[in-house]
Design a protein around this motif. Structure first.
Motif, PDB file in Angstrom:
ATOM      1  N   ALA A  58      62.742  38.035  67.572  1.00 30.79           N
ATOM      2  CA  ALA A  58      63.948  37.378  68.099  1.00 30.79           C
ATOM      3  C   ALA A  58      63.750  35.886  68.317  1.00 30.79           C
ATOM      4  O   ALA A  58      64.713  35.120  68.272  1.00 30.79           O
ATOM      5  CB  ALA A  58      64.366  38.050  69.405  1.00 30.79           C
ATOM      6  N   ASP A  59      62.509  35.450  68.563  1.00 35.50           N
ATOM      7  CA  ASP A  59      62.274  34.038  68.887  1.00 35.50           C
ATOM      8  C   ASP A  59      61.863  33.200  67.678  1.00 35.50           C
ATOM      9  O   ASP A  59      61.497  32.032  67.825  1.00 35.50           O
ATOM     10  CB  ASP A  59      61.207  33.916  69.985  1.00 35.50           C
ATOM     11  N   ALA A  60      61.910  33.764  66.474  1.00 34.86           N
ATOM     12  CA  ALA A  60      61.589  32.977  65.283  1.00 34.86           C
ATOM     13  C   ALA A  60      62.711  31.976  65.004  1.00 34.86           C
ATOM     14  O   ALA A  60      63.876  32.223  65.324  1.00 34.86           O
ATOM     15  CB  ALA A  60      61.379  33.891  64.079  1.00 34.86           C
ATOM     16  N   ASP A  61      62.358  30.862  64.395  1.00 35.22           N
ATOM     17  CA  ASP A  61      63.351  29.810  64.140  1.00 35.22           C
ATOM     18  C   ASP A  61      64.465  30.266  63.197  1.00 35.22           C
ATOM     19  O   ASP A  61      65.590  29.763  63.268  1.00 35.22           O
ATOM     20  CB  ASP A  61      62.669  28.576  63.540  1.00 35.22           C
ATOM     21  N   HIS A  62      64.178  31.202  62.318  1.00 35.38           N
ATOM     22  CA  HIS A  62      65.156  31.604  61.308  1.00 35.38           C
ATOM     23  C   HIS A  62      65.940  32.856  61.704  1.00 35.38           C
ATOM     24  O   HIS A  62      66.749  33.347  60.912  1.00 35.38           O
ATOM     25  CB  HIS A  62      64.452  31.856  59.968  1.00 35.38           C
ATOM     26  N   THR A  63      65.703  33.398  62.907  1.00 36.84           N
ATOM     27  CA  THR A  63      66.427  34.599  63.344  1.00 36.84           C
ATOM     28  C   THR A  63      67.477  34.254  64.385  1.00 36.84           C
ATOM     29  O   THR A  63      67.339  33.304  65.140  1.00 36.84           O
ATOM     30  CB  THR A  63      65.473  35.650  63.941  1.00 36.84           C
ATOM     31  N   ARG A  64      68.534  35.072  64.431  1.00 34.76           N
ATOM     32  CA  ARG A  64      69.544  34.927  65.466  1.00 34.76           C
ATOM     33  C   ARG A  64      69.235  35.849  66.639  1.00 34.76           C
ATOM     34  O   ARG A  64      69.595  35.584  67.774  1.00 34.76           O
ATOM     35  CB  ARG A  64      70.932  35.267  64.902  1.00 34.76           C
ATOM     36  N   ARG A  65      68.595  36.950  66.334  1.00 36.90           N
ATOM     37  CA  ARG A  65      68.117  37.927  67.303  1.00 36.90           C
ATOM     38  C   ARG A  65      67.139  38.817  66.546  1.00 36.90           C
ATOM     39  O   ARG A  65      66.930  38.610  65.349  1.00 36.90           O
ATOM     40  CB  ARG A  65      69.285  38.729  67.900  1.00 36.90           C
ATOM     41  N   ALA A  66      66.537  39.794  67.199  1.00 37.39           N
ATOM     42  CA  ALA A  66      65.545  40.643  66.541  1.00 37.39           C
ATOM     43  C   ALA A  66      66.154  41.338  65.325  1.00 37.39           C
ATOM     44  O   ALA A  66      67.249  41.915  65.408  1.00 37.39           O
ATOM     45  CB  ALA A  66      65.007  41.673  67.529  1.00 37.39           C
ATOM     46  N   LEU A  77      61.974  29.036  54.157  1.00 34.71           N
ATOM     47  CA  LEU A  77      60.582  29.248  54.556  1.00 34.71           C
ATOM     48  C   LEU A  77      59.620  28.692  53.509  1.00 34.71           C
ATOM     49  O   LEU A  77      59.895  28.731  52.312  1.00 34.71           O
ATOM     50  CB  LEU A  77      60.304  30.744  54.726  1.00 34.71           C
ATOM     51  N   ASN A  78      58.474  28.192  53.981  1.00 34.33           N
ATOM     52  CA  ASN A  78      57.409  27.763  53.075  1.00 34.33           C
ATOM     53  C   ASN A  78      56.065  28.223  53.647  1.00 34.33           C
ATOM     54  O   ASN A  78      56.000  28.783  54.744  1.00 34.33           O
ATOM     55  CB  ASN A  78      57.442  26.245  52.860  1.00 34.33           C
ATOM     56  N   VAL A  82      54.943  29.702  57.394  1.00 39.06           N
ATOM     57  CA  VAL A  82      54.410  31.062  57.494  1.00 39.06           C
ATOM     58  C   VAL A  82      53.052  31.063  58.198  1.00 39.06           C
ATOM     59  O   VAL A  82      52.786  31.900  59.063  1.00 39.06           O
ATOM     60  CB  VAL A  82      54.296  31.698  56.093  1.00 39.06           C
ATOM     61  N   ASP A  83      52.180  30.114  57.846  1.00 40.57           N
ATOM     62  CA  ASP A  83      50.864  30.033  58.498  1.00 40.57           C
ATOM     63  C   ASP A  83      50.999  29.735  59.979  1.00 40.57           C
ATOM     64  O   ASP A  83      50.217  30.231  60.801  1.00 40.57           O
ATOM     65  CB  ASP A  83      50.017  28.948  57.834  1.00 40.57           C
ATOM     66  N   GLY A  99      65.018  41.255  49.484  1.00 39.58           N
ATOM     67  CA  GLY A  99      65.771  41.885  48.403  1.00 39.58           C
ATOM     68  C   GLY A  99      65.007  41.727  47.102  1.00 39.58           C
ATOM     69  O   GLY A  99      63.838  42.095  47.002  1.00 39.58           O
ATOM     70  N   ASP A 100      65.637  41.128  46.107  1.00 42.72           N
ATOM     71  CA  ASP A 100      64.988  40.925  44.809  1.00 42.72           C
ATOM     72  C   ASP A 100      64.414  39.525  44.654  1.00 42.72           C
ATOM     73  O   ASP A 100      63.881  39.196  43.587  1.00 42.72           O
ATOM     74  CB  ASP A 100      66.007  41.174  43.675  1.00 42.72           C
ATOM     75  N   GLU A 101      64.526  38.699  45.678  1.00 45.09           N
ATOM     76  CA  GLU A 101      64.105  37.295  45.562  1.00 45.09           C
ATOM     77  C   GLU A 101      62.799  37.040  46.297  1.00 45.09           C
ATOM     78  O   GLU A 101      62.638  37.426  47.460  1.00 45.09           O
ATOM     79  CB  GLU A 101      65.195  36.376  46.115  1.00 45.09           C
ATOM     80  N   VAL A 102      61.868  36.392  45.619  1.00 39.06           N
ATOM     81  CA  VAL A 102      60.620  35.970  46.256  1.00 39.06           C
ATOM     82  C   VAL A 102      60.873  34.667  47.002  1.00 39.06           C
ATOM     83  O   VAL A 102      61.266  33.664  46.406  1.00 39.06           O
ATOM     84  CB  VAL A 102      59.496  35.781  45.211  1.00 39.06           C
ATOM     85  N   LEU A 103      60.643  34.691  48.313  1.00 38.30           N
ATOM     86  CA  LEU A 103      60.877  33.503  49.138  1.00 38.30           C
ATOM     87  C   LEU A 103      59.658  32.606  49.207  1.00 38.30           C
ATOM     88  O   LEU A 103      59.756  31.385  49.148  1.00 38.30           O
ATOM     89  CB  LEU A 103      61.273  33.926  50.559  1.00 38.30           C
ATOM     90  N   VAL A 104      58.489  33.218  49.393  1.00 46.00           N
ATOM     91  CA  VAL A 104      57.234  32.477  49.541  1.00 46.00           C
ATOM     92  C   VAL A 104      56.150  33.217  48.761  1.00 46.00           C
ATOM     93  O   VAL A 104      56.061  34.448  48.837  1.00 46.00           O
ATOM     94  CB  VAL A 104      56.817  32.361  51.022  1.00 46.00           C
TER      95      VAL A 104
END
Length: 224
Positions: A58-66, A77-78, A82-83, A99-104
């Motif tokens: 829930a506290d990650a920068d890219h999340t709105r909640r858990a 993300l890069n 991630v590190d 899904g079908d996309e590689v993000l990192v």
């Protein structure tokens, strides 16, 4: 004959002892290798699970909640982010797929994969104008969280109160004017109601963020 048989028995015993020692040494060596591999696998799985958990926290920068992520934010993300999010994957090969996309992707990880299901949310700002001459309320879409009002009157109309689902969110007996922002409950689609005094000449520009979402698998693969 007895002496020769005794010597043969001694030779056989010695050979058996040598064979036993060889087998035992080999077994110990194989056991050590197996334990080392098990330790490595355990560390890799722990790193993969830690990263997966942090990606949906829930506290990650890219999340709105858990377990609910902003589509635009998570696609940004890069490896540096991630590190920082999960130090246990530093210097490891990683792949994060939504899904079908590689993000990192870093290196060619094939060792351990952990999966989570996440709600992927997209946000779009919408605007409508309420003419107070003919309209005193407006309904907004479900899951609206924040509303922005730009209130403009001609001086003969005094807009004193704004309600959201019968809850007063703005009130000023001398008149509301200018820009306001407030949050609304996510339980029901919000309906805004406007109360005026004096004349009814004026407009309210209502801006909100509309949310749409899909559920997609988030796959984290971590290697050595």
């Amino acid at each position: 004959m007895t002496t020769e048989r005794g010597q043969a028995n001694l030779i056989g015993l010695a050979a058996a002892l040598v064979l036993l020692a060889t087998v035992t040494t080999g077994s110990v060596a194989l056991a050590s290798i197996a334990l080392a591999d098990a330790d490595t696998d355990s560390e890799t799985r722990h790193a993969a699970e830690t990263l997966a958990d942090r990606l949906v926290a829930a506290d990650a920068d890219h999340t709105r909640r858990a377990n609910a992520v902003s589509e635009n934010a998570i696609r940004a993300l890069n490896t540096t982010a991630v590190d920082r999010l999960a130090p246990s994957v530093r210097n490891r090969s990683i792949r994060i797929r939504l899904g079908d996309e590689v993000l990192v992707e870093r290196g060619d990880p094939e060792k351990t994969t952990v999966r989570r299901l996440v709600r992927v949310e997209q946000y779009e700002r919408r605007t409508t104008t309420v003419d107070l001459v003919t309209q005193r309320s407006v309904s907004l879409p479900d899951r609206t969280e924040t509303v922005e009002l730009d209130i403009s009157t001609d001086g003969t109309t005094t807009l004193t109160t704004v309600r959201a689902n019968d809850r007063i969110v703005l009130r000023d007996r001398s008149g509301l004017s200018g820009t306001y922002e407030f949050k609304v409950a996510r339980v029901n689609p919000p309906q805004l109601e406007f109360t005026t005094e004096d004349g009814v000449d004026g407009t309210v520009t209502v801006t909100w963020t509309e949310t749409t979402a899909t559920v997609e698998p988030l796959e984290v693969t971590v290697g050595a």
